[in-house]
Design a protein around this motif. Structure first.
Motif, mmCIF file in Angstrom:
data_model
loop_
_atom_site.group_PDB
_atom_site.id
_atom_site.type_symbol
_atom_site.label_atom_id
_atom_site.label_comp_id
_atom_site.label_asym_id
_atom_site.label_seq_id
_atom_site.Cartn_x
_atom_site.Cartn_y
_atom_site.Cartn_z
ATOM 1 N N ILE A 1 71.784 27.209 48.042
ATOM 2 C CA ILE A 1 72.332 28.142 47.099
ATOM 3 C C ILE A 1 72.603 29.073 48.367
ATOM 4 O O ILE A 1 72.049 29.737 48.879
ATOM 5 N N GLU A 2 74.202 29.373 48.375
ATOM 6 C CA GLU A 2 74.745 30.310 49.400
ATOM 7 C C GLU A 2 75.266 31.485 48.539
ATOM 8 O O GLU A 2 75.921 31.540 47.606
ATOM 9 N N LEU A 3 74.507 32.754 49.110
ATOM 10 C CA LEU A 3 75.043 34.016 48.594
ATOM 11 C C LEU A 3 75.785 34.615 49.540
ATOM 12 O O LEU A 3 75.540 34.757 51.020
ATOM 13 N N ASN A 4 77.036 35.191 49.481
ATOM 14 C CA ASN A 4 78.110 35.774 50.409
ATOM 15 C C ASN A 4 78.346 37.181 49.697
ATOM 16 O O ASN A 4 78.783 37.298 48.425
ATOM 17 N N TYR A 5 78.291 38.294 50.296
ATOM 18 C CA TYR A 5 78.440 39.678 50.071
ATOM 19 C C TYR A 5 79.738 40.115 50.718
ATOM 20 O O TYR A 5 79.668 39.809 51.993
ATOM 21 N N SER A 6 80.711 40.699 50.101
ATOM 22 C CA SER A 6 81.966 41.187 50.975
ATOM 23 C C SER A 6 82.162 42.431 50.581
ATOM 24 O O SER A 6 81.717 42.972 49.664
ATOM 25 N N ASP A 7 83.007 43.245 51.534
ATOM 26 C CA ASP A 7 83.435 44.622 51.254
ATOM 27 C C ASP A 7 84.852 44.544 50.491
ATOM 28 O O ASP A 7 85.041 43.620 49.962
ATOM 29 N N VAL A 8 85.207 45.885 50.240
ATOM 30 C CA VAL A 8 86.534 45.862 49.580
ATOM 31 C C VAL A 8 87.602 45.311 50.052
ATOM 32 O O VAL A 8 88.624 44.848 49.407
ATOM 33 N N ALA A 9 87.403 44.975 51.234
ATOM 34 C CA ALA A 9 88.787 44.080 51.865
ATOM 35 C C ALA A 9 88.563 42.709 51.911
ATOM 36 O O ALA A 9 89.448 42.038 52.441
ATOM 37 N N GLY A 10 87.281 42.134 51.390
ATOM 38 C CA GLY A 10 87.043 41.009 51.300
ATOM 39 C C GLY A 10 86.402 40.276 52.338
ATOM 40 O O GLY A 10 86.361 39.043 52.421
ATOM 41 N N GLN A 11 85.882 41.245 53.381
ATOM 42 C CA GLN A 11 85.572 40.510 54.717
ATOM 43 C C GLN A 11 83.872 40.343 54.258
ATOM 44 O O GLN A 11 83.192 41.463 53.720
ATOM 45 N N THR A 12 83.395 39.395 54.654
ATOM 46 C CA THR A 12 81.756 39.222 54.583
ATOM 47 C C THR A 12 80.991 40.233 55.358
ATOM 48 O O THR A 12 81.028 40.312 56.651
ATOM 49 N N VAL A 13 80.105 40.641 54.580
ATOM 50 C CA VAL A 13 79.206 41.687 55.300
ATOM 51 C C VAL A 13 77.795 41.273 55.575
ATOM 52 O O VAL A 13 77.054 41.783 56.025
ATOM 53 N N ALA A 14 77.569 40.176 54.405
ATOM 54 C CA ALA A 14 76.064 39.725 54.470
ATOM 55 C C ALA A 14 76.310 38.126 53.781
ATOM 56 O O ALA A 14 76.929 38.056 52.950
ATOM 57 N N ALA A 15 75.283 37.271 54.377
ATOM 58 C CA ALA A 15 75.488 35.885 53.780
ATOM 59 C C ALA A 15 73.977 35.440 53.993
ATOM 60 O O ALA A 15 73.369 35.691 54.982
ATOM 61 N N ARG A 16 73.582 34.574 53.037
ATOM 62 C CA ARG A 16 72.470 33.867 53.160
ATOM 63 C C ARG A 16 72.414 32.589 52.551
ATOM 64 O O ARG A 16 72.999 32.602 51.168
ATOM 65 N N ARG A 17 71.859 31.475 53.155
ATOM 66 C CA ARG A 17 72.031 30.225 52.215
ATOM 67 C C ARG A 17 70.330 29.815 52.115
ATOM 68 O O ARG A 17 69.651 29.973 53.099
ATOM 69 N N VAL A 18 70.131 29.581 50.981
ATOM 70 C CA VAL A 18 68.632 29.233 50.405
ATOM 71 C C VAL A 18 68.562 27.868 49.862
ATOM 72 O O VAL A 18 69.281 27.519 49.248
ATOM 73 N N TYR A 19 67.481 27.233 50.474
ATOM 74 C CA TYR A 19 67.109 25.740 50.115
ATOM 75 C C TYR A 19 66.225 25.560 49.109
ATOM 76 O O TYR A 19 65.667 26.615 48.656
ATOM 77 N N PRO A 20 66.017 24.329 48.354
ATOM 78 C CA PRO A 20 65.410 24.227 47.212
ATOM 79 C C PRO A 20 63.905 24.508 47.484
ATOM 80 O O PRO A 20 63.213 25.357 46.507
ATOM 81 N N ARG A 21 63.235 24.348 48.687
ATOM 82 C CA ARG A 21 61.811 24.673 48.958
ATOM 83 C C ARG A 21 61.791 26.184 48.788
ATOM 84 O O ARG A 21 60.397 26.721 48.710
ATOM 85 N N GLN A 22 62.919 26.963 48.935
ATOM 86 C CA GLN A 22 62.915 28.542 49.107
ATOM 87 C C GLN A 22 62.921 29.066 47.514
ATOM 88 O O GLN A 22 62.562 30.103 47.285
ATOM 89 N N TYR A 23 63.697 28.190 46.872
ATOM 90 C CA TYR A 23 64.080 28.968 45.450
ATOM 91 C C TYR A 23 63.080 28.338 44.377
ATOM 92 O O TYR A 23 63.364 28.742 43.207
ATOM 93 N N LEU A 24 62.573 27.127 44.583
ATOM 94 C CA LEU A 24 61.853 26.604 43.591
ATOM 95 C C LEU A 24 60.332 27.126 43.366
ATOM 96 O O LEU A 24 59.814 27.355 44.717
ATOM 97 N N SER A 25 59.788 27.113 42.319
ATOM 98 C CA SER A 25 58.598 27.589 42.326
ATOM 99 C C SER A 25 57.489 26.363 42.539
ATOM 100 O O SER A 25 57.912 25.170 42.525
#
Length: 87
Positions: A23-47
């Motif tokens: 699961i990839e999370l991308n955050y952007s500013d008002v101009a659409g430029q990425t300011v933060a991003a993170r890719r999370v893998y199953p072992r990280q998001y599953l209980s």
């Protein structure tokens, strides 16, 4: 740092087993430029108790809960996008 969290159900509709996505999370500013991003893998998001944890795959009709924890992005992050990525 401030921490945020998000939860989502991942449901398998196709009639064949499939590996769980990253699961990839991308955050952007008002101009659409990425300011933060993170890719999370199953072992990280599953209980640890998730049935899919051992195989990192979903069977047809199976549902798992994805739980993400992450550092809250800067104040410039006014938009976000979530993508499911198969590697």
């Amino acid at each position: 740092l401030d921490r945020s969290s998000a939860a989502s159900d991942v449901y398998k509709r196709q009639d064949f087993p499939q590996p769980l996505p990253a699961i990839e999370l991308n955050y952007s500013d008002v101009a659409g430029q990425t300011v933060a991003a993170r890719r999370v893998y199953p072992r990280q998001y599953l209980s640890e108790s998730s049935a899919a944890q051992a195989a990192f795959a979903l069977s047809p009709g199976e549902n798992v809960n994805a739980h993400l924890e992450f550092a809250t992005p800067t104040a410039d992050a006014v938009n976000y996008q979530v993508r499911f990525v198969y590697e």
